[in-house]
Design a protein around this motif. Structure first.
Motif, mmCIF file in Angstrom:
data_model
loop_
_atom_site.group_PDB
_atom_site.id
_atom_site.type_symbol
_atom_site.label_atom_id
_atom_site.label_comp_id
_atom_site.label_asym_id
_atom_site.label_seq_id
_atom_site.Cartn_x
_atom_site.Cartn_y
_atom_site.Cartn_z
ATOM 1 N N ASP A 150 -12.135 -0.582 3.367
ATOM 2 C CA ASP A 150 -11.767 0.188 2.342
ATOM 3 C C ASP A 150 -10.148 -0.115 1.751
ATOM 4 O OD1 ASP A 150 -11.581 2.149 0.419
ATOM 5 O OD2 ASP A 150 -11.450 3.831 1.866
ATOM 6 N N GLU A 151 -9.325 0.829 2.682
ATOM 7 C CA GLU A 151 -7.930 0.563 2.146
ATOM 8 C C GLU A 151 -7.468 -1.098 1.930
ATOM 9 O OE1 GLU A 151 -8.149 4.593 4.020
ATOM 10 O OE2 GLU A 151 -8.986 2.769 4.355
ATOM 11 N N SER A 152 -7.949 -1.843 2.711
ATOM 12 C CA SER A 152 -7.656 -3.283 2.573
ATOM 13 C C SER A 152 -8.018 -3.839 1.598
ATOM 14 C CB SER A 152 -8.205 -3.792 3.972
ATOM 15 O OG SER A 152 -7.323 -3.651 5.067
ATOM 16 N N VAL A 153 -9.101 -3.181 0.503
ATOM 17 C CA VAL A 153 -9.372 -3.487 -0.647
ATOM 18 C C VAL A 153 -8.639 -2.780 -1.845
ATOM 19 C CG1 VAL A 153 -11.485 -3.737 -2.425
ATOM 20 C CG2 VAL A 153 -11.702 -4.011 0.297
ATOM 21 N N ARG A 154 -8.718 -1.378 -1.781
ATOM 22 C CA ARG A 154 -8.455 -0.809 -2.784
ATOM 23 C C ARG A 154 -6.642 -0.465 -2.674
ATOM 24 N NH1 ARG A 154 -7.369 4.575 -1.181
ATOM 25 N NH2 ARG A 154 -8.314 5.308 0.907
ATOM 26 N N ARG A 155 -6.371 -0.665 -1.736
ATOM 27 C CA ARG A 155 -4.617 -0.453 -1.589
ATOM 28 C C ARG A 155 -3.903 -1.885 -1.320
ATOM 29 N NH1 ARG A 155 -2.152 4.711 0.883
ATOM 30 N NH2 ARG A 155 -0.700 4.331 -0.842
ATOM 31 N N ALA A 156 -4.520 -2.905 -1.643
ATOM 32 C CA ALA A 156 -4.057 -4.069 -1.275
ATOM 33 C C ALA A 156 -3.617 -4.986 -2.625
ATOM 34 C CB ALA A 156 -5.120 -5.279 -0.666
ATOM 35 N N SER A 157 -2.783 -5.738 -2.364
ATOM 36 C CA SER A 157 -2.117 -6.592 -3.543
ATOM 37 C C SER A 157 -3.212 -7.639 -3.984
ATOM 38 C CB SER A 157 -0.787 -7.417 -3.301
ATOM 39 O OG SER A 157 -0.789 -8.043 -2.220
ATOM 40 N N ASP A 158 -3.921 -8.109 -3.059
ATOM 41 C CA ASP A 158 -4.939 -9.033 -3.285
ATOM 42 C C ASP A 158 -6.309 -8.557 -2.532
ATOM 43 O OD1 ASP A 158 -7.040 -10.930 -3.448
ATOM 44 O OD2 ASP A 158 -5.942 -12.545 -2.254
ATOM 45 N N PRO A 159 -7.150 -7.667 -3.432
ATOM 46 C CA PRO A 159 -8.173 -6.895 -2.940
ATOM 47 C C PRO A 159 -9.352 -8.042 -2.255
ATOM 48 C CG PRO A 159 -8.392 -6.923 -5.200
ATOM 49 C CD PRO A 159 -7.001 -7.536 -4.769
ATOM 50 N N LEU A 160 -9.086 -9.320 -2.479
ATOM 51 C CA LEU A 160 -10.166 -10.438 -1.966
ATOM 52 C C LEU A 160 -9.751 -10.970 -0.496
ATOM 53 C CD1 LEU A 160 -11.217 -12.156 -5.361
ATOM 54 C CD2 LEU A 160 -12.542 -10.390 -4.258
ATOM 55 N N ALA A 161 -8.693 -10.474 -0.415
ATOM 56 C CA ALA A 161 -8.134 -11.221 1.103
ATOM 57 C C ALA A 161 -8.747 -10.766 2.225
ATOM 58 C CB ALA A 161 -6.320 -10.674 1.016
ATOM 59 N N VAL A 162 -9.235 -9.671 2.336
ATOM 60 C CA VAL A 162 -10.177 -9.246 3.560
ATOM 61 C C VAL A 162 -11.457 -10.051 3.311
ATOM 62 C CG1 VAL A 162 -11.383 -7.372 2.255
ATOM 63 C CG2 VAL A 162 -10.917 -7.028 4.670
ATOM 64 N N ALA A 163 -12.097 -10.566 2.330
ATOM 65 C CA ALA A 163 -13.312 -11.156 2.196
ATOM 66 C C ALA A 163 -12.890 -12.665 2.730
ATOM 67 C CB ALA A 163 -13.912 -10.991 0.898
ATOM 68 N N GLU A 164 -12.089 -12.964 2.147
ATOM 69 C CA GLU A 164 -11.567 -14.367 2.587
ATOM 70 C C GLU A 164 -11.125 -14.871 3.766
ATOM 71 O OE1 GLU A 164 -8.454 -14.869 -0.476
ATOM 72 O OE2 GLU A 164 -9.828 -15.332 -2.320
ATOM 73 N N ALA A 165 -10.791 -13.880 4.522
ATOM 74 C CA ALA A 165 -10.394 -13.906 5.784
ATOM 75 C C ALA A 165 -11.317 -13.682 6.868
ATOM 76 C CB ALA A 165 -9.182 -12.792 6.153
ATOM 77 N N GLY A 166 -12.513 -13.321 6.294
ATOM 78 C CA GLY A 166 -13.673 -12.790 7.136
ATOM 79 C C GLY A 166 -13.719 -11.589 8.049
ATOM 80 N N ALA A 167 -12.686 -10.778 7.574
ATOM 81 C CA ALA A 167 -12.130 -9.656 8.454
ATOM 82 C C ALA A 167 -13.189 -8.636 8.180
ATOM 83 C CB ALA A 167 -10.941 -9.304 8.010
ATOM 84 N N ALA A 168 -14.362 -8.492 7.375
ATOM 85 C CA ALA A 168 -15.100 -7.323 7.364
ATOM 86 C C ALA A 168 -16.286 -7.840 6.764
ATOM 87 C CB ALA A 168 -14.603 -6.404 6.340
ATOM 88 N N ASP A 169 -17.305 -7.073 7.193
ATOM 89 C CA ASP A 169 -19.017 -7.366 6.883
ATOM 90 C C ASP A 169 -19.367 -6.810 5.814
ATOM 91 O OD1 ASP A 169 -19.844 -8.323 9.512
ATOM 92 O OD2 ASP A 169 -18.745 -6.746 10.305
ATOM 93 N N LEU A 170 -18.514 -5.696 5.140
ATOM 94 C CA LEU A 170 -19.003 -5.144 4.022
ATOM 95 C C LEU A 170 -17.685 -4.662 3.396
ATOM 96 C CD1 LEU A 170 -20.373 -1.608 4.131
ATOM 97 C CD2 LEU A 170 -20.298 -3.080 6.084
ATOM 98 N N LEU A 171 -17.507 -4.383 1.920
ATOM 99 C CA LEU A 171 -16.524 -3.796 1.192
ATOM 100 C C LEU A 171 -16.957 -2.440 0.915
ATOM 101 C CD1 LEU A 171 -15.221 -6.719 -0.880
ATOM 102 C CD2 LEU A 171 -14.683 -6.436 1.490
#
Length: 338
Positions: free
Chosen positions: A198-219
């Motif tokens: 959540d916060e790693s999407v909405r409060r990130a300078s790059d909201p796609l970074a978490v997906a690109e890093a394979g760090a989450a199963d869902l957003l």
């Protein structure tokens, strides 16, 4: 991201100030460290819209919330693929004996999101709260946790193990950074409990970074913090992960924005976090967007003049919000917030 041509032009500040109303709504239960939720409402050509970033957010971050308000109030919503959105109950970090009363405010909801990892609570208290939620919902209910980045990796691993017995749907933002999310996901993968960001999407300078890093199963995506419905849809399309739509303790006006986002999603697997009007002891409309039979309708919300007056913020807080609106408008005018 969407092309700026798809977004509405920036209205003049005078147009925004002409309809701006600031409210201070009491909560049923203390939530996210506050007892009163403040919000600034605007009426655009498409109807009422909301600007309500939390007080601690700086102007650059808050300007995305203003872009969202303008998007919803000055542009037609995207076509809706559904006319109602199933929602989850939200359980603040209350004591176990308060859980049932909280869940009673969410009639028909089959899913509960339970707040955990508060700095003034112990893991034992979290476990006790989640245990009661599971007992109330029964074996068919869905229970998810939201830690709001409150744990480090070791704490998260310990906590997820301690609560795995409750058949968790997923754990939302157990840790703060993308790297930590990737690590806790690796450590707990064998448990089969998905990790949500959540916060790693909405409060990130790059909201796609978490997906690109394979760090989450869902957003978990929220319309206001991401700059509006169209920007959120673009992020979801680029991320390629399952998503849940949630809110930020909005008034019913802001929840309507979230409902229109959820309605436009091509796929919507999870019950959404759009039932939080049930956490408000007051609202800005005579027809709150509260859960009925576990769902909220997809519709615009009309603010009530009487309720806007009844719950108007005091002069100092109104002046604070109007000054914030002016500063965020200036950020958008430079292009920095868009």
């Amino acid at each position: 991201m969407t092309d700026d041509a798809e977004l509405p032009g920036l209205p003049d500040l005078s147009d925004l100030l002409a309809t701006a109303r600031v409210v201070a709504l009491p909560l049923v239960t203390r939530f996210r460290g506050i007892d009163v939720r403040e919000a600034l409402l605007l009426e655009g050509p498409e109807g009422w819209t909301e600007f309500s970033p939390f007080a601690e957010y700086d102007d650059e971050e808050a300007s995305a919330w203003l872009a969202a308000a303008i998007d919803f109030g000055w542009s037609p919503a995207p076509p809706a693929l559904r006319d109602a959105i199933r929602v989850n109950a939200t359980v603040p970090d209350v004591d176990p004996d308060e859980v049932r009363a909280v869940l009673d405010r969410f009639p028909g909801c089959r899913t509960a999101k339970v707040k955990v990892a508060a700095s003034d609570r112990t893991l034992a208290q979290d476990v006790a709260r989640v245990r009661v939620v599971r007992e109330v919902l029964g074996p068919e209910g869905r229970v998810r946790l939201d830690a709001n980045a409150g744990w480090n990796v070791d704490e998260a691993e310990h906590a997820i193990h301690a609560m795995a017995e409750f058949d968790l749907e997923y754990v939302e933002q157990p840790c703060a950074t993308v790297e930590e999310l990737a690590e806790i996901r690796r450590r707990t993968k064998y448990l089969g409990i998905p990790i949500a960001a959540d916060e790693s999407v909405r409060r990130a300078s790059d909201p796609l970074a978490v997906a690109e890093a394979g760090a989450a199963d869902l957003l978990v995506v929220k319309a206001q913090p991401l700059g509006g419905i169209r920007r959120a849809l673009a992020i979801v399309a680029a991320a390629g992960l399952p998503v849940n739509v949630s809110s930020a303790l909005d008034t019913s006006v802001g929840l309507a924005m979230g409902a229109h986002l959820a309605a436009a999603m091509p796929e919507l697997e999870f019950d959404c976090g759009l039932g939080t009007a049930s956490l408000l002891a007051a609202d800005v409309t005579d027809a709150p967007l509260a859960p009925v039979d576990g769902a909220v309708p997809v519709r615009r919300v009309e603010a009530s003049a009487a309720l806007l007056d009844r719950w108007a913020a005091d002069g100092d807080r109104t002046a604070w919000w109007l000054a914030r609106l002016e500063r965020c408008h200036a950020v958008l005018a430079t292009g920095a917030g868009r």
